[in-house]
Design a protein around this motif. Sequence first.
Motif, PDB file in Angstrom:
ATOM      1  N   SER A 197      17.646  46.875   5.903  1.00 22.78           N
ATOM      2  CA  SER A 197      18.737  46.059   5.351  1.00 22.78           C
ATOM      3  C   SER A 197      18.457  44.594   5.641  1.00 22.78           C
ATOM      4  O   SER A 197      18.389  44.183   6.805  1.00 22.78           O
ATOM      5  CB  SER A 197      20.067  46.472   5.990  1.00 22.78           C
ATOM      6  N   ALA A 198      18.271  43.808   4.612  1.00 23.12           N
ATOM      7  CA  ALA A 198      17.943  42.390   4.787  1.00 23.12           C
ATOM      8  C   ALA A 198      19.058  41.652   5.514  1.00 23.12           C
ATOM      9  O   ALA A 198      18.801  40.784   6.367  1.00 23.12           O
ATOM     10  CB  ALA A 198      17.680  41.742   3.421  1.00 23.12           C
ATOM     11  N   MET A 199      20.310  41.986   5.211  1.00 25.79           N
ATOM     12  CA  MET A 199      21.426  41.292   5.848  1.00 25.79           C
ATOM     13  C   MET A 199      21.503  41.639   7.333  1.00 25.79           C
ATOM     14  O   MET A 199      21.790  40.777   8.175  1.00 25.79           O
ATOM     15  CB  MET A 199      22.732  41.650   5.136  1.00 25.79           C
ATOM     16  N   THR A 200      21.246  42.914   7.672  1.00 23.95           N
ATOM     17  CA  THR A 200      21.237  43.316   9.079  1.00 23.95           C
ATOM     18  C   THR A 200      20.127  42.583   9.825  1.00 23.95           C
ATOM     19  O   THR A 200      20.317  42.115  10.955  1.00 23.95           O
ATOM     20  CB  THR A 200      21.041  44.829   9.208  1.00 23.95           C
ATOM     21  N   LEU A 201      18.953  42.460   9.201  1.00 27.03           N
ATOM     22  CA  LEU A 201      17.841  41.740   9.819  1.00 27.03           C
ATOM     23  C   LEU A 201      18.207  40.271  10.032  1.00 27.03           C
ATOM     24  O   LEU A 201      17.844  39.675  11.063  1.00 27.03           O
ATOM     25  CB  LEU A 201      16.594  41.862   8.944  1.00 27.03           C
ATOM     26  N   PHE A 202      18.932  39.683   9.103  1.00 31.23           N
ATOM     27  CA  PHE A 202      19.370  38.292   9.249  1.00 31.23           C
ATOM     28  C   PHE A 202      20.251  38.131  10.485  1.00 31.23           C
ATOM     29  O   PHE A 202      20.071  37.211  11.290  1.00 31.23           O
ATOM     30  CB  PHE A 202      20.130  37.846   7.990  1.00 31.23           C
ATOM     31  N   VAL A 203      21.215  39.042  10.641  1.00 36.56           N
ATOM     32  CA  VAL A 203      22.095  38.983  11.812  1.00 36.56           C
ATOM     33  C   VAL A 203      21.281  39.149  13.096  1.00 36.56           C
ATOM     34  O   VAL A 203      21.494  38.431  14.090  1.00 36.56           O
ATOM     35  CB  VAL A 203      23.191  40.066  11.721  1.00 36.56           C
ATOM     36  N   ILE A 252      30.098  38.337  15.912  1.00 34.78           N
ATOM     37  CA  ILE A 252      31.447  38.623  15.404  1.00 34.78           C
ATOM     38  C   ILE A 252      31.831  37.609  14.332  1.00 34.78           C
ATOM     39  O   ILE A 252      32.419  37.957  13.281  1.00 34.78           O
ATOM     40  CB  ILE A 252      32.459  38.602  16.569  1.00 34.78           C
ATOM     41  N   SER A 253      31.480  36.342  14.573  1.00 32.08           N
ATOM     42  CA  SER A 253      31.818  35.293  13.599  1.00 32.08           C
ATOM     43  C   SER A 253      31.125  35.525  12.269  1.00 32.08           C
ATOM     44  O   SER A 253      31.732  35.341  11.193  1.00 32.08           O
ATOM     45  CB  SER A 253      31.425  33.924  14.162  1.00 32.08           C
ATOM     46  N   LEU A 254      29.858  35.928  12.314  1.00 28.22           N
ATOM     47  CA  LEU A 254      29.127  36.177  11.067  1.00 28.22           C
ATOM     48  C   LEU A 254      29.775  37.294  10.254  1.00 28.22           C
ATOM     49  O   LEU A 254      29.950  37.181   9.035  1.00 28.22           O
ATOM     50  CB  LEU A 254      27.675  36.533  11.381  1.00 28.22           C
ATOM     51  N   VAL A 255      30.147  38.373  10.931  1.00 32.09           N
ATOM     52  CA  VAL A 255      30.742  39.515  10.226  1.00 32.09           C
ATOM     53  C   VAL A 255      32.133  39.175   9.727  1.00 32.09           C
ATOM     54  O   VAL A 255      32.503  39.445   8.576  1.00 32.09           O
ATOM     55  CB  VAL A 255      30.777  40.748  11.146  1.00 32.09           C
ATOM     56  N   TRP A 256      32.931  38.576  10.594  1.00 35.64           N
ATOM     57  CA  TRP A 256      34.326  38.274  10.258  1.00 35.64           C
ATOM     58  C   TRP A 256      34.419  37.205   9.172  1.00 35.64           C
ATOM     59  O   TRP A 256      35.207  37.311   8.234  1.00 35.64           O
ATOM     60  CB  TRP A 256      35.044  37.811  11.526  1.00 35.64           C
ATOM     61  N   GLY A 257      33.570  36.187   9.303  1.00 36.74           N
ATOM     62  CA  GLY A 257      33.662  35.066   8.367  1.00 36.74           C
ATOM     63  C   GLY A 257      33.103  35.386   6.995  1.00 36.74           C
ATOM     64  O   GLY A 257      33.638  34.932   5.980  1.00 36.74           O
ATOM     65  N   TRP A 258      32.024  36.170   6.948  1.00 36.34           N
ATOM     66  CA  TRP A 258      31.360  36.426   5.673  1.00 36.34           C
ATOM     67  C   TRP A 258      31.537  37.855   5.166  1.00 36.34           C
ATOM     68  O   TRP A 258      30.997  38.220   4.130  1.00 36.34           O
ATOM     69  CB  TRP A 258      29.856  36.135   5.790  1.00 36.34           C
ATOM     70  N   GLY A 259      32.264  38.666   5.911  1.00 38.11           N
ATOM     71  CA  GLY A 259      32.460  40.050   5.481  1.00 38.11           C
ATOM     72  C   GLY A 259      31.173  40.836   5.382  1.00 38.11           C
ATOM     73  O   GLY A 259      30.972  41.647   4.460  1.00 38.11           O
ATOM     74  N   ALA A 316      23.705  45.446  15.374  1.00 33.35           N
ATOM     75  CA  ALA A 316      22.451  44.692  15.442  1.00 33.35           C
ATOM     76  C   ALA A 316      22.518  43.622  16.525  1.00 33.35           C
ATOM     77  O   ALA A 316      21.514  43.340  17.197  1.00 33.35           O
ATOM     78  CB  ALA A 316      22.148  44.053  14.087  1.00 33.35           C
ATOM     79  N   THR A 317      23.685  43.018  16.732  1.00 35.57           N
ATOM     80  CA  THR A 317      23.838  42.009  17.778  1.00 35.57           C
ATOM     81  C   THR A 317      23.690  42.636  19.160  1.00 35.57           C
ATOM     82  O   THR A 317      23.022  42.090  20.043  1.00 35.57           O
ATOM     83  CB  THR A 317      25.208  41.317  17.655  1.00 35.57           C
ATOM     84  N   LEU A 318      24.310  43.789  19.356  1.00 37.12           N
ATOM     85  CA  LEU A 318      24.158  44.488  20.639  1.00 37.12           C
ATOM     86  C   LEU A 318      22.703  44.867  20.876  1.00 37.12           C
ATOM     87  O   LEU A 318      22.185  44.733  21.997  1.00 37.12           O
ATOM     88  CB  LEU A 318      25.034  45.745  20.657  1.00 37.12           C
ATOM     89  N   ALA A 319      22.017  45.323  19.826  1.00 33.78           N
ATOM     90  CA  ALA A 319      20.601  45.675  19.963  1.00 33.78           C
ATOM     91  C   ALA A 319      19.781  44.448  20.335  1.00 33.78           C
ATOM     92  O   ALA A 319      18.859  44.526  21.167  1.00 33.78           O
ATOM     93  CB  ALA A 319      20.085  46.285  18.660  1.00 33.78           C
ATOM     94  N   ALA A 320      20.115  43.305  19.743  1.00 35.16           N
ATOM     95  CA  ALA A 320      19.394  42.072  20.057  1.00 35.16           C
ATOM     96  C   ALA A 320      19.598  41.676  21.521  1.00 35.16           C
ATOM     97  O   ALA A 320      18.659  41.241  22.198  1.00 35.16           O
ATOM     98  CB  ALA A 320      19.859  40.946  19.133  1.00 35.16           C
ATOM     99  N   VAL A 321      20.830  41.824  22.022  1.00 34.27           N
ATOM    100  CA  VAL A 321      21.105  41.521  23.435  1.00 34.27           C
ATOM    101  C   VAL A 321      20.261  42.428  24.341  1.00 34.27           C
ATOM    102  O   VAL A 321      19.648  41.961  25.319  1.00 34.27           O
ATOM    103  CB  VAL A 321      22.606  41.703  23.740  1.00 34.27           C
TER     104      VAL A 321
END
Length: 550
Positions: A174-180, A209-216, A345-350
């Motif tokens: 998923s390109a969007m997941t990779l972006f996050v 959270i901001s990326l998901v909440w702000g851009w859906g 994806a954010t948790l995985a990055a952490v």
Amino acid sequence: MEVTLLLQKIRELRASSDLLAGMTASAIVIPKAMAYATVAGLPVSVGLYTAFIPMVIYALLGSSRVLSVSSTSTLAILTANQIAIMVPQGDPSLMITVTATLTCLVGGLLMLAALLRLGFIANFISLPVLVGFKSGIGLVIILDQIPKLFGLHITKENFFVDAYHLAQALPDMSAMTLFVSLATILLLTLTEWRFSHSLAPLIGLAGGISLVWGWGLNEQGVSIVGAIPTGLPSLTIPDWGLVLALLPGAAGIALMSFTESIAAGRAFVREGDPDINPNRELFATGLANVGGALCGSMPAGGGTSQTAVTRAVGGVSQLSSLVTALMALATMIVMGPLLSWLPNATLAAVVIVYSVGLIQPAEFLNINRVRRMEFLWAVIACLGVLLFGTLKGIVVAIIVSLLGLARQTAHPPIHVIARKQGSDVLRPLSDQHPDDEVIPGLLILRPEGPLFFINAQHVATRIQEMVDAHHPDVVLLDMSRVIDIEYSALMMLIEGVRQVRARGKALWLADLNPGVLDNVRRSGLADSLGPNCLLFNVRTAIHAYQQREG
């Protein structure tokens, strides 16, 4: 009066320092605890529980002033291994029960070890083996989290097969997941690089959270954590029917929990701090795990990175850990709805950013530069984790450590002792001192370490080889470095006396410590040697030999 006011000011200063340290550490501990829960395949709420109850219990009972106890990356991947074995279908309620039982069992084993005074077990895994084991764990964790960075799901078998499956699945990412993922990794890396021991994990979570909440983004294929229960953790009862199945895994997790805790605790002791008591640490971490299990937490132990943050920002007592635990409690009660927007994806990055430090190529090079054999131990321990999995990797690590110890014990060094020319200095004969002189007709040999059944034959063979090479009239064993001598070795020496005499030579012993001397006399070896063959020290023996030859 002035002294009382000064002491009060000092206490207030320490309290404010611990308050700041606890709040700062919570910004790191809480996000990482949530992330490590996902490593284990558990809900993020389990990570919050692990950052609450175990931390409070250890803060009240532990011997370290600053050790922060919650989940760690190593314990998370070991827990994941056990859950995958026990719950292959991923039943959520069964996973919680298995986790509670496993955590309670880990705590029980640690407390039992404390009662049996087994704190020395922390020394069973050598540092090179621990370096290899943790590097293997780091690689496993990173590969385990990489699919989440791409929004992929793969069938997991072992490290190398998983890497192959990941490569095959990459076209479906998923390109969007990779972006996050990349945005989070970049944010975490830059923040940590610019501000060491910063609030990077908290900033990373807020950014995700901001990326998901702000851009859906959740509507565009980005997986999120989802609903998180708010409020206090509920009582979780372990299933005692699972004890036998979980016991081997719990033993491995308990060993790693204690090893990590004792290492982190000792690493951050300052002058004036009390010594780290291994058996008290066993009991404190054990009870912390038992208490956490009843509240649904996963296995816990002392974390190096979070303890480093606590110390770096001024933490001086366990008050800082209590503050961190209160922040975790506040998160459970208030922040659940907000955290539900958190991208996986954010948790995985952490997890990945903070697990890279487990892989230490520089440490491998340092070990290889000093000791080639220990370097091989580290490599074997690392490959053991990658080839056989984390739990079996612990067994491989321990076996490698014990085999290495056995090899060293079975082959103790035996030196030919010479005298520095023109002096009374005695030292091992070596190429660095070619002018050292060996007394004609007298062969002085110095074995080192305890002599017992494992190495008795090796020592006897080496002594025979040296006697054949030098052809002495008298063989003098310098026993100053022999700390103990066991029955098998005594019998070997008695046989050696008989063989030496059969060849027309004499065997003398010098510089025996009291325990070894008692064993020599009780075994009959002293009688076999004959009169005047037990000498006070090597110089006395040399003088006696020169008089005899005079």
